[in-house]
Design a protein around this motif. Structure first.
Motif, PDB file in Angstrom:
ATOM      1  N   ALA A  18       0.835  -1.204   0.000  1.00 10.54           N
ATOM      2  CA  ALA A  18       0.000   0.000   0.000  1.00 10.54           C
ATOM      3  C   ALA A  18       0.871   1.256   0.000  1.00 10.54           C
ATOM      4  CB  ALA A  18      -0.922  -0.010   1.215  1.00 10.54           C
ATOM      5  N   ALA A  19       1.953   1.236   0.777  1.00  5.71           N
ATOM      6  CA  ALA A  19       2.850   2.394   0.831  1.00  5.71           C
ATOM      7  C   ALA A  19       3.501   2.642  -0.526  1.00  5.71           C
ATOM      8  CB  ALA A  19       3.922   2.185   1.903  1.00  5.71           C
ATOM      9  N   ARG A  20       3.883   1.574  -1.216  1.00  6.44           N
ATOM     10  CA  ARG A  20       4.484   1.722  -2.559  1.00  6.44           C
ATOM     11  C   ARG A  20       3.479   2.318  -3.539  1.00  6.44           C
ATOM     12  NH1 ARG A  20       6.991  -3.805  -1.755  1.00  6.44           N
ATOM     13  NH2 ARG A  20       9.068  -3.321  -1.000  1.00  6.44           N
ATOM     14  N   ARG A  21       2.224   1.867  -3.468  1.00  2.63           N
ATOM     15  CA  ARG A  21       1.193   2.411  -4.362  1.00  2.63           C
ATOM     16  C   ARG A  21       0.995   3.905  -4.095  1.00  2.63           C
ATOM     17  NH1 ARG A  21      -1.008  -2.591  -3.536  1.00  2.63           N
ATOM     18  NH2 ARG A  21      -2.327  -1.953  -1.798  1.00  2.63           N
ATOM     19  N   ILE A  22       0.997   4.272  -2.826  1.00  2.00           N
ATOM     20  CA  ILE A  22       0.824   5.685  -2.467  1.00  2.00           C
ATOM     21  C   ILE A  22       1.984   6.504  -3.029  1.00  2.00           C
ATOM     22  CG2 ILE A  22       0.886   7.305  -0.505  1.00  2.00           C
ATOM     23  CD1 ILE A  22      -0.673   5.122   1.088  1.00  2.00           C
ATOM     24  N   ARG A  23       3.211   6.003  -2.881  1.00  3.29           N
ATOM     25  CA  ARG A  23       4.391   6.751  -3.359  1.00  3.29           C
ATOM     26  C   ARG A  23       4.410   6.853  -4.881  1.00  3.29           C
ATOM     27  NH1 ARG A  23       7.234   3.213   0.120  1.00  3.29           N
ATOM     28  NH2 ARG A  23       7.031   4.009   2.218  1.00  3.29           N
ATOM     29  N   ARG A  24       3.907   5.833  -5.579  1.00  2.00           N
ATOM     30  CA  ARG A  24       3.848   5.880  -7.052  1.00  2.00           C
ATOM     31  C   ARG A  24       2.939   7.005  -7.531  1.00  2.00           C
ATOM     32  NH1 ARG A  24       4.300   0.087  -7.190  1.00  2.00           N
ATOM     33  NH2 ARG A  24       2.071  -0.126  -7.069  1.00  2.00           N
ATOM     34  N   GLU A  25       1.969   7.381  -6.700  1.00  2.00           N
ATOM     35  CA  GLU A  25       1.050   8.479  -7.030  1.00  2.00           C
ATOM     36  C   GLU A  25       1.609   9.827  -6.579  1.00  2.00           C
ATOM     37  OE1 GLU A  25      -2.612   7.462  -5.110  1.00  2.00           O
ATOM     38  OE2 GLU A  25      -2.855   5.624  -6.276  1.00  2.00           O
ATOM     39  N   ASP A  26       2.906   9.881  -6.243  1.00  2.00           N
ATOM     40  CA  ASP A  26       3.584  11.088  -5.748  1.00  2.00           C
ATOM     41  C   ASP A  26       2.931  11.596  -4.466  1.00  2.00           C
ATOM     42  OD1 ASP A  26       5.554  13.054  -5.711  1.00  2.00           O
ATOM     43  OD2 ASP A  26       4.284  14.489  -6.775  1.00  2.00           O
ATOM     44  N   LYS A  27       2.583  10.652  -3.603  1.00  2.00           N
ATOM     45  CA  LYS A  27       2.021  10.976  -2.295  1.00  2.00           C
ATOM     46  C   LYS A  27       2.871  10.295  -1.234  1.00  2.00           C
ATOM     47  CE  LYS A  27      -2.503  11.881  -4.064  1.00  2.00           C
ATOM     48  NZ  LYS A  27      -3.878  11.538  -4.127  1.00  2.00           N
ATOM     49  N   THR A  43      -2.673  10.139   3.905  1.00  2.00           N
ATOM     50  CA  THR A  43      -1.935  10.219   2.646  1.00  2.00           C
ATOM     51  C   THR A  43      -1.785  11.705   2.355  1.00  2.00           C
ATOM     52  OG1 THR A  43      -2.920   8.171   1.850  1.00  2.00           O
ATOM     53  CG2 THR A  43      -1.970   9.617   0.202  1.00  2.00           C
ATOM     54  N   LEU A  44      -0.527  12.140   2.171  1.00  2.00           N
ATOM     55  CA  LEU A  44      -0.243  13.565   1.964  1.00  2.00           C
ATOM     56  C   LEU A  44       0.371  13.782   0.591  1.00  2.00           C
ATOM     57  CD1 LEU A  44       1.196  13.138   5.321  1.00  2.00           C
ATOM     58  CD2 LEU A  44      -0.088  15.214   5.066  1.00  2.00           C
ATOM     59  N   PRO A  45       0.127  14.944  -0.031  1.00  2.00           N
ATOM     60  CA  PRO A  45       0.716  15.231  -1.342  1.00  2.00           C
ATOM     61  C   PRO A  45       2.241  15.373  -1.215  1.00  2.00           C
ATOM     62  CG  PRO A  45      -0.447  17.155  -0.507  1.00  2.00           C
ATOM     63  CD  PRO A  45      -0.710  16.039   0.456  1.00  2.00           C
ATOM     64  N   GLY A  46       2.971  14.591  -2.003  1.00  2.00           N
ATOM     65  CA  GLY A  46       4.422  14.523  -1.896  1.00  2.00           C
ATOM     66  C   GLY A  46       5.138  15.836  -2.098  1.00  2.00           C
ATOM     67  N   HIS A  47       4.826  16.551  -3.178  1.00  2.00           N
ATOM     68  CA  HIS A  47       5.537  17.786  -3.480  1.00  2.00           C
ATOM     69  C   HIS A  47       5.256  18.865  -2.438  1.00  2.00           C
ATOM     70  CE1 HIS A  47       7.602  20.817  -5.831  1.00  2.00           C
ATOM     71  NE2 HIS A  47       6.541  21.604  -5.707  1.00  2.00           N
ATOM     72  N   ASP A  48       3.990  19.029  -2.066  1.00  2.00           N
ATOM     73  CA  ASP A  48       3.622  20.042  -1.067  1.00  2.00           C
ATOM     74  C   ASP A  48       4.316  19.768   0.270  1.00  2.00           C
ATOM     75  OD1 ASP A  48       2.009  21.112  -2.999  1.00  2.00           O
ATOM     76  OD2 ASP A  48       0.124  20.416  -2.117  1.00  2.00           O
ATOM     77  N   LEU A  49       4.349  18.493   0.663  1.00  2.00           N
ATOM     78  CA  LEU A  49       4.981  18.126   1.926  1.00  2.00           C
ATOM     79  C   LEU A  49       6.495  18.351   1.861  1.00  2.00           C
ATOM     80  CD1 LEU A  49       4.595  16.968   4.752  1.00  2.00           C
ATOM     81  CD2 LEU A  49       4.867  14.686   3.769  1.00  2.00           C
ATOM     82  N   LEU A  50       7.106  17.985   0.755  1.00  2.00           N
ATOM     83  CA  LEU A  50       8.547  18.193   0.583  1.00  2.00           C
ATOM     84  C   LEU A  50       8.905  19.672   0.682  1.00  2.00           C
ATOM     85  CD1 LEU A  50      11.258  16.783  -0.094  1.00  2.00           C
ATOM     86  CD2 LEU A  50      10.758  17.228  -2.487  1.00  2.00           C
ATOM     87  N   MET A  51       8.120  20.525   0.048  1.00  2.00           N
ATOM     88  CA  MET A  51       8.375  21.965   0.100  1.00  2.00           C
ATOM     89  C   MET A  51       8.178  22.497   1.527  1.00  2.00           C
ATOM     90  SD  MET A  51       9.405  22.526  -2.873  1.00  2.00           S
ATOM     91  CE  MET A  51       9.551  24.284  -2.939  1.00  2.00           C
ATOM     92  N   ALA A  52       7.161  22.005   2.228  1.00  2.00           N
ATOM     93  CA  ALA A  52       6.903  22.453   3.599  1.00  2.00           C
ATOM     94  C   ALA A  52       8.042  22.055   4.529  1.00  2.00           C
ATOM     95  CB  ALA A  52       5.585  21.867   4.104  1.00  2.00           C
ATOM     96  N   LEU A  53       8.590  20.855   4.347  1.00  2.00           N
ATOM     97  CA  LEU A  53       9.628  20.347   5.240  1.00  2.00           C
ATOM     98  C   LEU A  53      10.983  21.018   5.038  1.00  2.00           C
ATOM     99  CD1 LEU A  53       8.757  16.544   5.261  1.00  2.00           C
ATOM    100  CD2 LEU A  53       8.320  18.238   7.050  1.00  2.00           C
ATOM    101  N   ARG A  54      11.085  21.902   4.050  1.00  2.00           N
ATOM    102  CA  ARG A  54      12.337  22.656   3.884  1.00  2.00           C
ATOM    103  C   ARG A  54      12.535  23.640   5.027  1.00  2.00           C
ATOM    104  NH1 ARG A  54      13.272  23.987  -2.482  1.00  2.00           N
ATOM    105  NH2 ARG A  54      13.689  21.836  -3.065  1.00  2.00           N
ATOM    106  N   THR A  55      11.444  24.008   5.694  1.00  2.00           N
ATOM    107  CA  THR A  55      11.513  24.885   6.858  1.00  2.00           C
ATOM    108  C   THR A  55      11.537  24.002   8.101  1.00  2.00           C
ATOM    109  OG1 THR A  55      10.200  26.548   5.719  1.00  2.00           O
ATOM    110  CG2 THR A  55      10.344  26.734   8.108  1.00  2.00           C
TER     111      THR A  55
END
Length: 196
Positions: A18-27, A43-55
């Motif tokens: 399930a985790a792999r399927r989520i990551r394949r959807e860029d989440k 399940t969180l949006p991958g790009h938005d979360l990555l940008m947020a975690l820069r801070t």
């Protein structure tokens, strides 16, 4: 401190597949916990979360399934060791006005005294207690003119109003070392080793 809004969805599938399927959807799979409530699997949006975690210690306003606004801070982030993408995130539920213990990055500024000294970060991040919506992004420490043997303790660091140390006052955060050049082998020592 910046507050970032992220839309999340609850998830009911668990495990590696399930985790792999989520990551394949860029989440990114994640868990929200705290305040004695049951953990909420998200399940969180991958790009938005990555940008947020820069801070560091970013405050995340979660919109879960379009209905609830929860405030959270990242507690644990797992990344792929080779590619660096987000694998999983643990989020800690916080409330406005609540005090939390977090680590804030330490940034040194200024030039050490001349003489080839080295600055050692004993602590890269300083543990502090702060109100959840007012966590400083970093603390800056002046090392201008310091020589070998000098050290900066936790109590020497000026913290913003409302922020308290979560370590002993005399904890060493930064220290100045003298640079030591490698000694060249004495003449003839290398030749004797080669002959033996």
């Amino acid at each position: 401190m910046s507050e970032v809004k992220i839309s999340a969805a609850t998830r009911t599938e668990f495990g590696k597949g399930a985790a792999r399927r989520i990551r394949r959807e860029d989440k990114v799979p994640g868990v929200l916990y705290g305040h004695g409530s049951d953990p909420l699997h998200l399940t969180l949006p991958g790009h938005d979360l990555l940008m947020a975690l820069r801070t560091p210690n970013v405050l995340i306003a979660l919109d879960v399934d379009g209905k609830s606004n929860e405030l959270a801070i990242p507690k644990s982030v797992q990344r792929d060791p080779i590619k660096g993408f987000l694998e999983h995130v643990d989020l800690l539920l916080v409330k406005r006005g609540e005090t939390v213990t977090v680590e804030i990055p330490v940034q040194a500024e200024g030039e050490l005294a001349p003489g080839g000294y080295l600055l050692e970060y004993v602590l890269d991040a300083l543990p502090v207690e702060a109100e959840a919506t007012h966590i400083p992004e970093q603390v800056t420490v002046s090392v201008a003119g310091l020589e070998a043997g000098a050290s900066i303790h936790a109590k020497d660091i000026k913290l913003p109003s409302g922020v308290k140390l979560a370590v002993e006052d005399d904890t060493v955060v930064l220290q100045v070392l003298s640079a030591q050049a490698e000694e060249a082998p004495a003449e003839g020592e290398g030749d004797e080793a080669a002959e033996a």
